[in-house]
Design an enzyme around this catalytic site. Structure first.
Site, short mmCIF file in Angstrom:
data_model
loop_
_atom_site.label_atom_id
_atom_site.label_comp_id
_atom_site.label_asym_id
_atom_site.label_seq_id
_atom_site.Cartn_x
_atom_site.Cartn_y
_atom_site.Cartn_z
N ASP A 1 0.82 -1.21 0.00
CA ASP A 1 0.00 0.00 0.00
C ASP A 1 0.85 1.26 0.00
OD1 ASP A 1 0.94 -0.38 2.61
OD2 ASP A 1 -1.01 -0.95 3.40
N ASN B 1 -7.20 -2.59 14.22
CA ASN B 1 -8.61 -2.86 13.91
C ASN B 1 -8.79 -4.09 13.01
OD1 ASN B 1 -7.64 -1.93 11.51
ND2 ASN B 1 -9.17 -0.33 11.21
N HIS C 1 -7.17 -4.66 10.11
CA HIS C 1 -6.93 -4.50 8.67
C HIS C 1 -5.66 -5.23 8.24
CE1 HIS C 1 -4.54 -0.44 9.20
NE2 HIS C 1 -3.69 -1.43 9.09
N GLU D 1 -9.57 -1.84 5.12
CA GLU D 1 -10.22 -1.49 6.38
C GLU D 1 -11.54 -2.26 6.54
OE1 GLU D 1 -8.57 0.04 8.47
OE2 GLU D 1 -7.69 1.92 7.78
C1 GLP Z 1 -0.15 0.14 8.46
C2 GLP Z 1 0.03 -0.71 7.21
C3 GLP Z 1 -0.24 -2.18 7.48
C4 GLP Z 1 0.46 -2.62 8.76
C5 GLP Z 1 -0.07 -1.81 9.90
C6 GLP Z 1 0.50 -2.21 11.25
O1 GLP Z 1 -1.46 0.56 8.65
N1 GLP Z 1 -0.79 -0.29 6.12
O2 GLP Z 1 0.20 -2.95 6.37
O3 GLP Z 1 0.24 -3.98 8.97
O4 GLP Z 1 0.28 -0.46 9.66
O5 GLP Z 1 1.67 -1.51 11.51
P1 GLP Z 1 2.56 -1.64 12.80
O6 GLP Z 1 3.51 -2.73 12.52
O7 GLP Z 1 3.28 -0.32 12.88
O8 GLP Z 1 1.68 -1.89 13.94
#
Ligand code: GLP
Length: 239
Positions: free
Chosen positions: A68, A135, A137, A142
């Protein structure tokens, strides 16, 4: 089916996940890899960098596609996922090709369709790395009542905006929209590695393993994929 591997520490989890890459790249040096951002994979990327420098893993024939990117965002913006990947991996390990959706495009829908076509032309993922949002995702898919199959432009959930605000300073505008890989390219992956760490993920991980497929928990769809391994540390496992 999700295979669950609980490691004693984050460092152990990074080593375990890095072993999966070592095996994958040895079996198929020109693997197509899906890569994730967030704070969780940083230790894994550091482990891959050390092993690559030590000559234990060779990524030079591997191609990558990231999950993304924020929208709109300049690739040179320090909080863009392109900048994140350059800083934490791509500037330190040589890959044959690294792709991330273009957060500067004037036509995000064409960008998404084109990205799916590129992944398909590459033959889909051999190994796809996923994290999980607080959440539930995956990528930036989402929780919603229905989901586009292809990659798409998504309004970020309030939970996600709050969780990711820690990366943005007060004078930086935090994007509230993103380009996310869709469920089709994710489910086309031959193998999926979900990598999770930290006590703040324990509640969502508990729900992920409560024996239900939840329409408002995108990560729970992974129960329908034939080859998913989730590697997590004790804190995230809630054990
Ligand atoms: C972002 C990314 C996700 C990732 C998530 C969790 O929202 N789009 O792909 O899994 O963060 O990130 P973290 O590892 O910082 O908790």
């Amino acid at each position: 089916m999700i295979k669950k591997i609980v490691c004693d520490s984050y460092e152990d989890a990074c080593r375990y996940a890095a072993d999966i890459y070592a095996g994958q790249l040895k079996a198929k040096p020109d693997s197509v890899l899906g890569l994730a951002t967030g704070s969780t994979p940083i230790g894994l990327y550091n482990e891959l960098i050390s092993r690559s420098r030590a000559g234990l893993i060779d990524f030079s024939r591997a191609r990558t596609f990231n999950l993304d990117e924020y929208y709109p965002i300049k690739a040179t913006h320090p909080q863009s996922y392109r900048a994140f990947m350059e800083e934490h991996l791509f500037s330190k390990v040589k890959f044959a090709d690294t792709r991330i959706m273009n957060g500067e495009t004037a036509d995000p829908h064409a960008e998404c369709a084109g990205y799916d076509a590129q992944i398909e032309a590459a033959g889909g993922f051999d190994l796809l790395l996923l994290g999980i949002g607080v959440n539930g995702h995956i990528a930036f898919i989402e929780p919603a009542a229905s989901y586009p199959l292809g990659s798409y432009l998504v309004d970020l959930a309030e939970d996600t905006i709050v969780a990711n605000s820690r990366f943005f300073s007060e004078d930086e505008t935090q994007p509230v929209i993103a380009l996310s890989m869709g469920l089709s390219p994710i489910f086309m992956a031959k193998r999926i590695l979900m990598f999770v760490s930290g006590a703040n993920k324990a509640d969502i991980i508990k729900k992920l393993f409560d024996g239900y497929l939840h329409t408002d928990l995108p990560a729970s769809f992974l129960h329908l994929h034939p080859d998913v391994t989730i590697v997590l540390d004790k804190a995230a496992s809630g054990e």
